[in-house]
Design an enzyme around this catalytic site. Structure first.
Site, PDB file in Angstrom:
ATOM      1  CG  ASP A 127      -0.515  -0.296   2.403  1.00  0.00           C
ATOM      2  OD1 ASP A 127       1.420  -0.581   2.514  1.00  0.00           O
ATOM      3  OD2 ASP A 127      -0.914  -0.501   3.267  1.00  0.00           O
ATOM      4  CG  ASP A 180      -9.056  -1.263  11.780  1.00  0.00           C
ATOM      5  OD1 ASP A 180      -8.038  -2.006  11.273  1.00  0.00           O
ATOM      6  OD2 ASP A 180      -9.369   0.108  11.217  1.00  0.00           O
ATOM      7  CG  HIS A 238      -6.529  -1.363   8.681  1.00  0.00           C
ATOM      8  ND1 HIS A 238      -6.519  -1.638   9.800  1.00  0.00           N
ATOM      9  CD2 HIS A 238      -4.801  -1.906   8.458  1.00  0.00           C
ATOM     10  CE1 HIS A 238      -5.440   0.001   9.992  1.00  0.00           C
ATOM     11  NE2 HIS A 238      -4.449  -0.879   9.174  1.00  0.00           N
ATOM     12  CD  GLU A 253      -8.996   0.916   7.836  1.00  0.00           C
ATOM     13  OE1 GLU A 253      -9.199   0.787   8.541  1.00  0.00           O
ATOM     14  OE2 GLU A 253      -8.307   2.127   7.909  1.00  0.00           O
TER      15      GLU A 253
HETATM   16  C1  GLP Z   1      -0.768   0.369   8.156  1.00  0.00           C
HETATM   17  C2  GLP Z   1       0.017  -0.383   7.548  1.00  0.00           C
HETATM   18  C3  GLP Z   1      -0.524  -2.010   7.690  1.00  0.00           C
HETATM   19  C4  GLP Z   1       0.569  -1.642   9.274  1.00  0.00           C
HETATM   20  C5  GLP Z   1      -0.260  -1.302  10.040  1.00  0.00           C
HETATM   21  C6  GLP Z   1      -0.068  -1.647  11.229  1.00  0.00           C
HETATM   22  O1  GLP Z   1      -2.255   0.863   8.810  1.00  0.00           O
HETATM   23  N1  GLP Z   1      -0.783  -0.282   6.445  1.00  0.00           N
HETATM   24  O2  GLP Z   1       0.110  -2.778   6.654  1.00  0.00           O
HETATM   25  O3  GLP Z   1       0.325  -3.687   9.398  1.00  0.00           O
HETATM   26  O4  GLP Z   1      -0.954   0.079   9.729  1.00  0.00           O
HETATM   27  O5  GLP Z   1       0.770  -1.148  11.350  1.00  0.00           O
HETATM   28  P1  GLP Z   1       2.180  -1.192  13.640  1.00  0.00           P
HETATM   29  O6  GLP Z   1       3.412  -2.395  11.875  1.00  0.00           O
HETATM   30  O7  GLP Z   1       2.348   0.000  12.951  1.00  0.00           O
HETATM   31  O8  GLP Z   1       1.402  -1.459  14.063  1.00  0.00           O
END
Ligand code: GLP
Length: 242
Positions: A62, A128, A130, A135
């Protein structure tokens, strides 16, 4: 789904590194990569390893909409800092946050994933549930799309920006359908803020309200968690303890 409980984050990173090493040693050509704080330790291990990605392709999950690749908050920049500068791939693909035509960008990126089938997809998980930026409510068969981020995600990602107002409101993401086509999937989660999402992903009903529950449909998923992220799982849900 194989759930591996590591005694701490460092041990989880080592286990994730071994998954990557095995896949690369067995001739994988395309790695699906993720951003976020969760994979930072894994990327450090990959940077410091003798693994060579120069003949391989990487495809990221992404990117924020409206952000320049050279902006330190962009996922392009994150990947350069954490992996690509030290370990370049033959080609690294990410969605183009500045694409003038979003519909064309969605089509282009979908074709990238068709042309470069992912051997191992790395995932983190949002609070949440995702995955990528899929989402709650995202269809399980969806392809690449442009998405409006939820408040919870904007809030969670605000720590990387100087204020919440600066967090982009939209992103491009591979769809859940795209992710499920990967030959293998490795999801990592650390910390108590992920415990609910992990419980719902592993034990909860298959529901689009929890995007990661779609992974129950795949038989090639490894999940690496630390004790805090695993805190709400039943002991029988854990396949292996390190
Ligand atoms: C973002 C990214 C996800 C990631 C998530 C959790 O939303 N798009 O790919 O898994 O954050 O991030 P973190 O690893 O910093 O908790």
């Amino acid at each position: 789904m194989k759930v591996i409980l590591a005694p701490n984050q460092a041990a989880g990173d080592q286990a994730a590194f071994q998954v990557f090493k095995q896949v690369v040693d067995h001739g994988a050509h395309v790695l699906g990569l993720a951003t976020g704080s969760t994979p930072e330790g894994l990327y450090r291990l990959l940077r410091e390893s003798p693994l060579d990605f120069s003949q391989m392709i990487s495809v990221n999950l992404d990117e924020y909409v409206g952000i320049d690749p050279d902006n330190p908050q962009s996922y392009h920049y994150f990947m350069k800092q954490h992996l690509f500068n030290a370990k370049p791939f033959a080609h690294s693909y990410l969605p183009d946050g500045l694409a003038a035509d979003p519909d064309a960008e969605v089509k282009r990126y979908d074709q990238v994933v068709v042309d470069n089938p992912v051997d191992l997809q790395l995932l983190g998980i949002g609070r949440d549930g995702h995955i990528g930026f899929n989402e709650p409510g995202s269809p399980f068969d969806g392809g690449t799309h442009r998405v409006k981020l939820t408040d919870s995600t904007i809030e969670a990602n605000a720590r990387f920006f100087s204020s919440k107002d600066e967090v982009p409101r939209e992103a491009y993401t591979m769809g859940i359908g795209t992710i499920l086509k990967s030959r293998e999937i490795l999801l990592m989660a650390y910390g108590d803020k992920k415990a609910d999402a992990i419980q719902k992903m592993v034990e909860g009903p298959l529901t689009t309200a929890v995007a990661a529950s779609a992974l129950q449909k795949a038989d090639n998923v490894v999940v690496i968690v630390d004790p805090a992220a695993a805190a709400k799982l039943r002991p029988t849900s854990i396949s292996e303890r390190l």
